[in-house]
Design an enzyme around this catalytic site. Sequence first.
Site, PDB file in Angstrom:
ATOM      1  N   ALA A  68      10.974   0.612   8.109  1.00  0.00           N
ATOM      2  CA  ALA A  68      11.663   0.161   9.324  1.00  0.00           C
ATOM      3  C   ALA A  68      12.545  -1.061   9.148  1.00  0.00           C
ATOM      4  O   ALA A  68      13.192  -1.471  10.100  1.00  0.00           O
ATOM      5  CB  ALA A  68      10.637  -0.130  10.422  1.00  0.00           C
ATOM      6  N   HIS A 100      -2.184 -14.374   5.421  1.00  0.00           N
ATOM      7  CA  HIS A 100      -3.018 -13.301   4.865  1.00  0.00           C
ATOM      8  C   HIS A 100      -3.770 -12.565   5.968  1.00  0.00           C
ATOM      9  O   HIS A 100      -4.999 -12.451   5.931  1.00  0.00           O
ATOM     10  CB  HIS A 100      -4.022 -13.872   3.856  1.00  0.00           C
ATOM     11  CG  HIS A 100      -3.405 -14.544   2.685  1.00  0.00           C
ATOM     12  ND1 HIS A 100      -3.999 -15.604   2.019  1.00  0.00           N
ATOM     13  CD2 HIS A 100      -2.224 -14.324   2.053  1.00  0.00           C
ATOM     14  CE1 HIS A 100      -3.211 -16.000   1.026  1.00  0.00           C
ATOM     15  NE2 HIS A 100      -2.131 -15.233   1.024  1.00  0.00           N
ATOM     16  N   ALA A 151       0.818  -1.209   0.000  1.00  0.00           N
ATOM     17  CA  ALA A 151       0.000   0.000   0.000  1.00  0.00           C
ATOM     18  C   ALA A 151       0.852   1.259   0.000  1.00  0.00           C
ATOM     19  O   ALA A 151       0.570   2.225  -0.727  1.00  0.00           O
ATOM     20  CB  ALA A 151      -0.939   0.000   1.212  1.00  0.00           C
TER      21      ALA A 151
END
Length: 546
Positions: free
Chosen positions: A82, A489, A62
């Site tokens: 990160a 998922h 995203a």
Amino acid sequence: MAGRSTSRQVNRRKALAATIGGGLALSGLARSAGAVSGAHILGSPEQLRSAYDYVIVGAGSAGCVLAHRLGLAGRRVLVVEAGGQAGGQAKLADITDPPEWPKLQGSQFDWRYQTIPQPGLGGRIIRCPRGKVVGGSSTINALAYQRGHPAAYDRWPEGWRAADLLPYFKRAETFSGGASAWRGGNGPLHVLSLADVTDRTHVASAFVKASQDLGFSMTSDIGGEVTTGVGWNQLSIKRGVRDDAATAYLDSLENVAVDLLVNTEVLGLAIEGGRCIGLRLFERTVRVDGELLLCAGAIDSPRLLMLSGIGPADQLRSLGIPVVRDLPDVGRHLEDHLLVAGVAYAARRDVPRSHYNHADALLYVPPSDPRESPDHLVMCLSLPFVLPGVGALPSPAYVLVPCLMRPRSRGSVQLASGNPRVPALIDPNYLSEPADLDLLVEGVSLAREIGAGAVFADWRMREVYPGPDATTTTDLRKFILCAADSFHHPVGTCRVGAVVDNALRVKGVSALRVIDASVFPGIPQAMTNAATIALAEKASDLVLAG
């Protein structure tokens, strides 16, 4: 998430791209500072601009989409990632070469998260791989890129249903079969249908024929108009190599104000007067003029919200975290697909290695009600795939893997501590709903029926697991409790309607949106990367519209 780059690694990546087929767009991870193409890699927080229109937390699927679309629109964008450093040439080959993906989970590119012990699985702890590199989990996953059944999205709120998302699925992709009413032809991400290649494995061809012999129809495009039936897999591959969110979205940027700060841990969000003004790093706060877009995924987005005082008030207070906004659903409603690894067969002869992701063919079982979405997926894997707790599997072998695509069980992500460096407590609560185990029994039974088909006679020496002695439902339940594993998922922990509104704005906090799989109101009946990218594509329009 993210990793570190050096000029030597850039050269290695260029050389490797040439040796494994060429045409690889170099990842934003491997760009040097000041590059003309791709995000601008910052060496340290001291190189930050004085102001940004948008700050994106997380360079996963995203985050890469948002950086691309907002950057092209002329906005000043900072992406903070990160993860750790990228590996050398051998590790890079594991990322780019599709059949090598199994080496990535548990590697230096993986956060190596784990669940808490799962009572429904006999107390087993389940791995929860999450990408620790620019591109996020799209860089370490099995490359499958499937939209799933429209009925799954039609259970989502208005504005996020199948018809609403279809233009964004199309905008995201360049489909190997060409543009159509259902597929995109010039998007950033390349999607290869194995219907368009000739070197599929023979075991996969046998699986297709065995499924057809049982009455399942063949679908020419499982991401098109007909999304159920038996068909060839679809993968994020461009010119023979992985096309992840970073290569597709970050590397296609040119001359835009998108900065990428890697190896930088976000400790929390800075909230003042009910407004998100930026994010907290180790020694400084990075301010944002416009909005902060949280794209850290279904595990870390709720974790960062809670660390920042946004979440269940009682839990936050118990950890000594000042409450900014009481949102009880932050971290709740965790959904994840389960699979069974696996219905395994000893082969009569060597099983040829797949050139792709080892699952060239699969079957989405049509539901009895055509208005519903599938409960079952069965994949044909041309490599041994069973969990160590199940037992050894002789070679050569192949495996049929049943997957539960519409789980009823729900779990949670919670803080273990107010310390931002302590991993979250991940509890998918697998098989807490009895219907899930019943459905997995159905899936295993169907996989065995396919595997026993006459067309497999040339391949099948014997069924190893569950094995010929597994003849009752009780036997299959025992097998599943040992063989069930996550499909990796996770979704739903900041879902639309409960934590964010329809425009993905966090309720009660201005200038803050969550944009990733955590906002899914329900799990798609397919692998989740395609849905995450489509959601981010639509979200970029919402952000730009203000």
